[in-house]
Design a protein around this motif. Structure first.
Motif, PDB file in Angstrom:
ATOM      1  N   PHE A  79     -62.740 -26.763  14.053  1.00 20.01           N
ATOM      2  CA  PHE A  79     -62.842 -27.346  12.719  1.00 20.01           C
ATOM      3  C   PHE A  79     -61.608 -28.206  12.467  1.00 20.01           C
ATOM      4  O   PHE A  79     -60.597 -27.731  11.953  1.00 20.01           O
ATOM      5  N   ASP A  80     -61.688 -29.478  12.844  1.00 17.74           N
ATOM      6  CA  ASP A  80     -60.557 -30.386  12.695  1.00 17.74           C
ATOM      7  C   ASP A  80     -61.078 -31.814  12.564  1.00 17.74           C
ATOM      8  O   ASP A  80     -61.536 -32.400  13.539  1.00 17.74           O
ATOM      9  N   SER A  81     -61.015 -32.355  11.364  1.00 18.18           N
ATOM     10  CA  SER A  81     -61.513 -33.706  11.139  1.00 18.18           C
ATOM     11  C   SER A  81     -60.929 -34.286   9.854  1.00 18.18           C
ATOM     12  O   SER A  81     -60.816 -33.588   8.845  1.00 18.18           O
ATOM     13  N   MET A  82     -60.617 -35.559   9.913  1.00 16.39           N
ATOM     14  CA  MET A  82     -60.104 -36.240   8.723  1.00 16.39           C
ATOM     15  C   MET A  82     -61.165 -36.344   7.620  1.00 16.39           C
ATOM     16  O   MET A  82     -60.813 -36.365   6.447  1.00 16.39           O
ATOM     17  N   ILE A  83     -62.454 -36.393   7.981  1.00 15.61           N
ATOM     18  CA  ILE A  83     -63.469 -36.525   6.926  1.00 15.61           C
ATOM     19  C   ILE A  83     -63.578 -35.256   6.093  1.00 15.61           C
ATOM     20  O   ILE A  83     -64.189 -35.258   5.031  1.00 15.61           O
ATOM     21  N   THR A  84     -62.974 -34.184   6.575  1.00 16.79           N
ATOM     22  CA  THR A  84     -63.033 -32.899   5.886  1.00 16.79           C
ATOM     23  C   THR A  84     -61.980 -32.786   4.787  1.00 16.79           C
ATOM     24  O   THR A  84     -62.079 -31.927   3.921  1.00 16.79           O
ATOM     25  N   VAL A  85     -60.989 -33.664   4.792  1.00 21.86           N
ATOM     26  CA  VAL A  85     -59.953 -33.641   3.762  1.00 21.86           C
ATOM     27  C   VAL A  85     -60.569 -34.160   2.464  1.00 21.86           C
ATOM     28  O   VAL A  85     -60.884 -35.348   2.342  1.00 21.86           O
ATOM     29  N   ARG A  86     -60.784 -33.247   1.521  1.00 21.27           N
ATOM     30  CA  ARG A  86     -61.390 -33.590   0.227  1.00 21.27           C
ATOM     31  C   ARG A  86     -60.717 -32.791  -0.878  1.00 21.27           C
ATOM     32  O   ARG A  86     -61.286 -31.802  -1.380  1.00 21.27           O
ATOM     33  N   PRO A  87     -59.518 -33.164  -1.270  1.00 18.70           N
ATOM     34  CA  PRO A  87     -58.806 -32.396  -2.303  1.00 18.70           C
ATOM     35  C   PRO A  87     -59.605 -32.241  -3.594  1.00 18.70           C
ATOM     36  O   PRO A  87     -59.551 -31.195  -4.236  1.00 18.70           O
ATOM     37  N   SER A  88     -60.362 -33.249  -3.971  1.00 21.04           N
ATOM     38  CA  SER A  88     -61.139 -33.162  -5.216  1.00 21.04           C
ATOM     39  C   SER A  88     -62.242 -32.116  -5.132  1.00 21.04           C
ATOM     40  O   SER A  88     -62.739 -31.643  -6.156  1.00 21.04           O
ATOM     41  N   SER A  89     -62.623 -31.735  -3.915  1.00 22.58           N
ATOM     42  CA  SER A  89     -63.640 -30.706  -3.716  1.00 22.58           C
ATOM     43  C   SER A  89     -63.024 -29.372  -3.297  1.00 22.58           C
ATOM     44  O   SER A  89     -63.738 -28.448  -2.921  1.00 22.58           O
ATOM     45  N   GLY A  90     -61.694 -29.299  -3.320  1.00 25.92           N
ATOM     46  CA  GLY A  90     -61.023 -28.051  -2.992  1.00 25.92           C
ATOM     47  C   GLY A  90     -60.688 -27.868  -1.518  1.00 25.92           C
ATOM     48  O   GLY A  90     -60.182 -26.818  -1.144  1.00 25.92           O
TER      49      GLY A  90
END
Length: 115
Positions: A79-90
């Motif tokens: 589980f390592d991906s830049m698309i997963t960075v979503r601070p607004s979604s927690g």
């Protein structure tokens, strides 16, 4: 390499061949946990994400992972991906932080990848 949307499935042998052609031992993938499909073959997770978005997926359901088809234990899914960075979604990191979403991703991968 063209991006492939996997549904209904792909073999580990095909994943292995794809990995050899692209990164050596790894295949990038984006999983849509809502639709139960997975895109493979992009140079970037964002490339696969774009294909799934064009096919009607919603970004909140898309999670980037890396698959290591030659590994046999639970570490074959990274589980390592830049698309997963979503601070607004927690989700504040490149890793899927929610245990329930991680389980959903694993379930889709396990259903789509055959021995």
């Amino acid at each position: 390499m063209p991006i492939t949307v996997v549904d209904p499935g792909i073999s580990r042998a095909d994943l292995h061949a794809m990995a050899e052609r692209q990164f050596g031992d790894m295949v990038k993938a984006v999983v849509d946990v809502e639709r139960g499909v997975m895109a493979l073959g992009g140079d970037l997770h964002a490339d696969e994400e774009a294909v799934l978005l064009d096919q009607g997926s919603h970004q909140r359901h898309l999670w980037g992972i890396n698959l290591y088809p030659d590994q046999s234990d639970e570490t074959w899914i990274e589980f390592d991906s830049m698309i997963t960075v979503r601070p607004s979604s927690g989700n504040r990191s490149r890793c899927v932080e929610s245990p329930s979403i991680r389980e959903a991703v694993i379930a889709v991968v396990n259903r789509l990848v055959t021995s």
